[in-house]
Structures are given as C-alpha cells and as structure tokens.
Design a protein around this motif. Sequence first.
Motif, short mmCIF file in Angstrom:
data_model
loop_
_atom_site.label_atom_id
_atom_site.label_comp_id
_atom_site.label_asym_id
_atom_site.label_seq_id
_atom_site.Cartn_x
_atom_site.Cartn_y
_atom_site.Cartn_z
N SER A 339 -10.76 27.88 -22.69
CA SER A 339 -9.32 27.67 -22.59
C SER A 339 -8.92 27.45 -21.14
O SER A 339 -9.54 28.00 -20.22
CB SER A 339 -8.56 28.88 -23.14
N ILE A 340 -7.91 26.64 -20.94
CA ILE A 340 -7.38 26.44 -19.60
C ILE A 340 -6.76 27.76 -19.15
O ILE A 340 -5.92 28.33 -19.85
CB ILE A 340 -6.33 25.31 -19.58
N PRO A 341 -7.17 28.28 -18.01
CA PRO A 341 -6.79 29.64 -17.62
C PRO A 341 -5.40 29.74 -17.02
O PRO A 341 -4.69 28.74 -16.87
CB PRO A 341 -7.87 30.01 -16.60
N TYR A 342 -5.06 30.95 -16.63
CA TYR A 342 -3.76 31.26 -16.03
C TYR A 342 -3.51 30.45 -14.77
O TYR A 342 -2.45 29.88 -14.57
CB TYR A 342 -3.74 32.76 -15.72
N GLY A 343 -4.50 30.40 -13.89
CA GLY A 343 -4.36 29.68 -12.62
C GLY A 343 -5.69 29.09 -12.21
O GLY A 343 -6.42 28.53 -13.03
N ASP A 344 -6.02 29.25 -10.93
CA ASP A 344 -7.26 28.70 -10.38
C ASP A 344 -8.41 29.68 -10.67
O ASP A 344 -8.93 30.33 -9.77
CB ASP A 344 -7.09 28.47 -8.88
N HIS A 345 -8.78 29.75 -11.97
CA HIS A 345 -9.75 30.74 -12.42
C HIS A 345 -10.85 30.09 -13.25
O HIS A 345 -10.80 28.90 -13.56
CB HIS A 345 -9.07 31.82 -13.28
N ASN A 346 -11.83 30.93 -13.62
CA ASN A 346 -12.86 30.47 -14.54
C ASN A 346 -12.22 30.10 -15.88
O ASN A 346 -11.14 30.59 -16.23
CB ASN A 346 -13.87 31.59 -14.80
N PRO A 347 -12.88 29.24 -16.67
CA PRO A 347 -12.38 28.98 -18.03
C PRO A 347 -12.21 30.28 -18.80
O PRO A 347 -13.06 31.17 -18.73
CB PRO A 347 -13.48 28.10 -18.63
N TRP A 348 -11.12 30.39 -19.53
CA TRP A 348 -10.80 31.60 -20.29
C TRP A 348 -11.55 31.55 -21.62
O TRP A 348 -11.39 30.61 -22.39
CB TRP A 348 -9.29 31.65 -20.52
N ILE A 349 -12.41 32.55 -21.88
CA ILE A 349 -13.24 32.51 -23.08
C ILE A 349 -13.05 33.75 -23.95
O ILE A 349 -13.92 34.10 -24.73
CB ILE A 349 -14.73 32.31 -22.73
N GLU A 350 -11.89 34.39 -23.83
CA GLU A 350 -11.61 35.51 -24.72
C GLU A 350 -10.94 35.05 -26.00
O GLU A 350 -11.20 35.57 -27.08
CB GLU A 350 -10.73 36.56 -24.02
N THR A 351 -10.05 34.07 -25.91
CA THR A 351 -9.35 33.53 -27.08
C THR A 351 -9.30 32.01 -27.00
O THR A 351 -9.47 31.42 -25.94
CB THR A 351 -7.91 34.07 -27.16
N HIS A 352 -9.03 31.39 -28.15
CA HIS A 352 -9.01 29.92 -28.23
C HIS A 352 -7.71 29.33 -27.69
O HIS A 352 -7.60 28.10 -27.59
CB HIS A 352 -9.19 29.47 -29.68
N CYS A 353 -6.74 30.17 -27.40
CA CYS A 353 -5.46 29.68 -26.90
C CYS A 353 -4.96 30.63 -25.82
O CYS A 353 -5.17 31.84 -25.90
CB CYS A 353 -4.44 29.61 -28.04
N ASP A 354 -4.32 30.09 -24.80
CA ASP A 354 -3.77 30.91 -23.73
C ASP A 354 -2.46 30.30 -23.26
O ASP A 354 -2.46 29.35 -22.48
CB ASP A 354 -4.78 31.02 -22.58
N ASN A 355 -1.36 30.80 -23.79
CA ASN A 355 -0.01 30.31 -23.44
C ASN A 355 0.21 28.84 -23.80
O ASN A 355 1.00 28.15 -23.16
CB ASN A 355 0.28 30.53 -21.95
N GLY A 356 -0.51 28.34 -24.80
CA GLY A 356 -0.30 26.98 -25.27
C GLY A 356 -0.89 25.90 -24.38
O GLY A 356 -0.65 24.70 -24.62
N LYS A 357 -1.67 26.29 -23.39
CA LYS A 357 -2.14 25.29 -22.41
C LYS A 357 -3.16 24.33 -22.99
O LYS A 357 -3.20 23.16 -22.61
CB LYS A 357 -2.68 26.00 -21.17
N ASN A 358 -4.01 24.79 -23.91
CA ASN A 358 -4.95 23.87 -24.55
C ASN A 358 -4.21 22.81 -25.35
O ASN A 358 -4.57 21.63 -25.35
CB ASN A 358 -5.91 24.63 -25.46
N GLU A 359 -3.16 23.24 -26.04
CA GLU A 359 -2.38 22.32 -26.85
C GLU A 359 -1.63 21.33 -25.96
O GLU A 359 -1.52 20.13 -26.29
CB GLU A 359 -1.40 23.11 -27.72
N MET A 360 -1.09 21.82 -24.85
CA MET A 360 -0.46 20.91 -23.89
C MET A 360 -1.45 19.84 -23.43
O MET A 360 -1.11 18.65 -23.34
CB MET A 360 0.01 21.69 -22.66
N ALA A 361 -2.68 20.27 -23.14
CA ALA A 361 -3.70 19.34 -22.66
C ALA A 361 -4.10 18.35 -23.75
O ALA A 361 -4.38 17.17 -23.46
CB ALA A 361 -4.91 20.10 -22.18
N ALA A 362 -4.13 18.79 -25.01
CA ALA A 362 -4.44 17.88 -26.11
C ALA A 362 -3.42 16.76 -26.18
O ALA A 362 -3.76 15.58 -26.34
CB ALA A 362 -4.48 18.65 -27.43
N VAL A 363 -2.15 17.11 -26.03
CA VAL A 363 -1.07 16.12 -26.06
C VAL A 363 -1.15 15.20 -24.84
O VAL A 363 -0.98 13.98 -24.95
CB VAL A 363 0.29 16.83 -26.13
N LEU A 364 -1.41 15.79 -23.68
CA LEU A 364 -1.49 15.02 -22.44
C LEU A 364 -2.61 13.98 -22.49
O LEU A 364 -2.39 12.79 -22.24
CB LEU A 364 -1.72 15.97 -21.27
#
Length: 594
Positions: A339-364
């Motif tokens: 998942s796209i993380p909070y900021g300038d961090h490692n990829p987030w791998i605890e959950t499949h979604c983090d504040n909707g950022k993956n979905e934003m990226a899918a649309v983008l």
Amino acid sequence: MMTTRCPLHSVRLSILISTIFFSITVLTSLPVEAQHSRSAQKPDLTQGGTVPEGWTHDWNLGPTGARGWIYCDKHVTTDARQILVTEVAAGSPADGKLKVGDVITGVTGKPIDDDARILFGKAITAAESEEKGGRLPLTIWREGKTFEIIIELPFLGSYSDTAPYDCVKSQRIFEQGCERLAEKMRANPRAGNEITRALNALALLASGDKKYLPVIKEQVGLLSEYNRSSGVRTWQYAYVNILLAEYVIATGDRSFVEKGLERITQMIVDGQSVVGSWGHGFIGGPHNRLEGYGMMNAPGIPLTYSLALAQRAKINVPGMDKALRKSLALIRFYVDKGSIPYGDHNPWIETHCDNGKNEMAAVLFDLESDAKAPEFFSHMAIASHGAERDEGHTGNFFNMTWALLGVARSGKHATGAWLEEFSWHYDLARRWDGTFLYQGAPTPKPESYHQWDSTGAYLLAYCMPLKKTYLTGRRKSPAPQIDRAAAESLVKDGQGWTNKDRNSFYQAMETTTLIQRLKSWSPIVRERAAMELGRRNEPAIVPSLIQLLSSRDLDGQIGACQALKFQRGRAEPAIAALRKAFRSSDLWLRVMSA
C-alpha cells in the motif's frame, strides 16, 4: 589514508535508518485508541448496564431514521450484541416505532448473535429486497419488556450481481441522493468543508443531469475563490481542483479557468517538492522545503490527479507537465510492493488499504493509460473490506470516498463481488432522506471528520455506470477487466484480519498452506503468512523457504525474503541463497534480500 565504505553496508544502513523512522512514524500516526487500548467491559443494557463514560460515538442505522450506540473494542464491533437507540428523527420510518433508550436485541426475528453493526446493516439490505418489500422486523427491549416491531422502509430492490452496474437499487439510491443533495446545496451553498462541497458537486456533475448545472456552477464559482495561505490546505486544494477541471471538461464552460483552475494549478505546481511530493502545505520556509510532517501521500495523490485532469482541460500553466511526471514516477514506485504509505516510508504491508491512497492511485494511473499500476492498486482495493476498510489515520473518510472508484477499475464483476461482501456498510450509512453522514471507525469517541456530509462521497460510487466524468469512468479502463471468480478470490485475500484479531485466521492454516501463500500477488497476504511461519519452530520451514527463494517465481522469492526475516537466527542456512538473490535484476528482490 582514505577508506571506502562497503556498498552492502550502505544499503543495510539506509534500510535500518528508514525502518526505524518508519516504525516511529507509524506508531505516532496511529489514533490514540490504536496505541493504547481504551476497551471497557461490555455492558448488558437490558440488565442495568450503561454506556461507558465518554463513549459518545453512535451510528446511523440506515434509512430507519434512527441512530444507535454500539459497543466497540480495538476498532471492531465484533463483540456487540445490542444496539442502544440514541436518536429518532421525526417523520422517519422509525418515528412512533422506536424510542430513545430502546435496546435492539434482535433482527429479522432472530437474536443478535454476532456483530450487531454488521447484522443490522445486512438486515436493511435484506429488508429493501423484492422478497421482503421494505419490512424490517426488530426485537426491542424497553423498560424491562421485550417485544417485536416492524419498520416499513421504502422498497428499493436488491443489489445486482454487478452492482452498481445494471442495478436498479443503485440507480434509485443515486437519484434520491442527488435530489436531496441539490436541495441542501441550494439552501446553503457555503455549508461544510471545501472537500465535502467539492465531492458533493462532483456527484451532481457525474449525474449528467442538466437540471443540476445551476447549483454545480454556483459551487464551482465559490470554490474557485478558495485561497488559504497557511496551515493544512493541500487537501482542500486537491479536491477543489479536481472539481474545477472535471467541470471544464464535462461542460466546456471556461468561466472560472483563470481565477480558479489555472490559479490553483499554478499553486500546486509551485508548491511541489523537488522530488515530486506535497505535504499538509506547499513548500516554504528558508530552504523552500516541505515543512512539518513532510511528504503526505493522502493529499499528494489527489493533487497529482488534479494536474492530470487540468492537463486534459487544456489550460496553460508553466511547469504543469513536469510536475505531473515527477509525481507519477514517485507514486508508481509502490506498484507490486504494498500500500502507498503515510509519507516518505516503506510500502505499507499491514493492510490492503491505507486512507484510500491505493484507490486514488488506481484512478490516477487509469487516467494515465498505465495498465499495470491500476491493475495492482485496484486489486488491493478489492481485497480491502470490513475491518480493513474501517481503519484510517484520523478516520476512514477517504477510505470510503475512494473505495468503489478504485475497485471499479477492474470492472463490474469486481464491484459486484466487493459489494456483496460490504454493501451492508453502505446501507447502514444511508439516512432516511437519502443523504449520508460520516460514520467513522468503531472507536469510543467520534473522529476528525465527525458530522462531515459524506453524501457526494458515497453517491460517486453509485453513479459510475453513467460514465459522465473521468472520476467515474468516462473512459474505458486500460486495466484488465476480471471475471467473478477472480474478483471473489481477491475478496478472500482480504479476509481474516481485524485490528483486534490479527493472527487466528493464519494460525489455523497448515504450514504447507502458509508456504503457498508466500507466492501470493498480495504483499499483505505474504506478510501475514510470513509472520505466522515465524511463530512456528519447524525444521522443514527454512529449507522450504530456501527452495522458494531459488525458484523463478518473483512473488514467491520476495515472499520467501519476508518469511526468512521472521525466522531470525533459524534462517542462517539461507544466507547463500539470499546473497544470490541480492544480485537479481529485480530491484525490489534485491532490497528485500538485503
């Protein structure tokens, strides 16, 4: 004498530093309830129990017109078996049937024997179907007596197998919501946060109905004047600019281009960091850098999307194309990694979604005709539902706003399978007048977005079949359109995790099954399997991981690296295989093996 540093040492040092920083940032970014348990003993409200002091978060109970308090613990309502009625709207279906202080102990003629919130949401979905015709049976405890009532809800029908596509219920929800939303916006066009106002106008715009153009144009004119010089503001500029660009593209009306779209787009371009990111605010200070928290992806991706839309609106802003390319390259890094993380961090791998950022990226990336990125991010969206979708830094507003927009990039079978799993949430959130208020995560107190008008945010999910705006699928997606079986498989990948119970689902699996899960497309599934393997001291595990690491399955090789980390000292025999993987042509495998 000059000394040289071992390149491997440099890599290890950078990984160590980023990991420590990432851990500290994630810990401090979690809501207080996630850092320190605020659980209290579950009260039996029919035996003199009371709501714990300070626990003020209640829930909309669908189109009944009532609200209710539901017990929660560690961001879930899995232990709740009762609902305390806290409000009944005059003139609503519940008026005269429910009273404040009532305790709902059963639905559809059965005692509540599982998560009360989910069962109530599913009962609403069932009640609105052709079979039930709007009848919602409830068991009520009031002043020591238990009795049955039936609340009559408007008949909407059932969700189709491809909802919201080819779905009469979705169409009815959207049309009713738009009518009420337009009334509210006409009555008070300045009410609410700029984000919700922009989303509300976007929902009306996505209807394609010309009768809403006057209220949309009024909102576009007002938001074109938005100008905030300090504080948290990039979030607002992102959604305002998306609306302005979509409006110009959909209508051809360029009345507000100069004072609105071009002005704000220029601010976004000028406010971008040298690496292509944005923070809570734009760059500034004596060094012209992002101050405060630094890079923030939750506003950064919508800002990028607004640039991509502004480009299609054919405006003239110096530096726009370069700013867009920089941000796209930065965000695309996370494809296949997490998942796209909070900021300038490692990829987030605890959950499949983090504040909707993956979905934003899918649309983008869908808009940018990049097939691989929207495929991955849309699959991440499909795998996120239930407790995962409930989570989010300061709340789940953006998790829900972008959810179906991201899922839909994989096609109508994806949306149908996802809604079959999670439609109860949408029906629970919908009020009796067709509007939506922010529900939030299961926490004792309301969160940052409490009482935000979420009508437009939810309605955008229902209007995608109309394809009137880029946000809602105006162009055909370049991502592969999956079938029902593939969609259901992705939904299953997201099952078995809650903030309260993160382990038992994987603990029940055989070791051979966990090894197979290390080959998953999902970095999150691989991590959960890897963690469980780390809790097992079995002699066959490390040889199996070495074999997987030596295979030609890239997902499996990376999964093996994830698992070897949790084996700790037991993984010593894998060093030779890890060193070989460190010379791989794939960058991420090299990083993971290091």
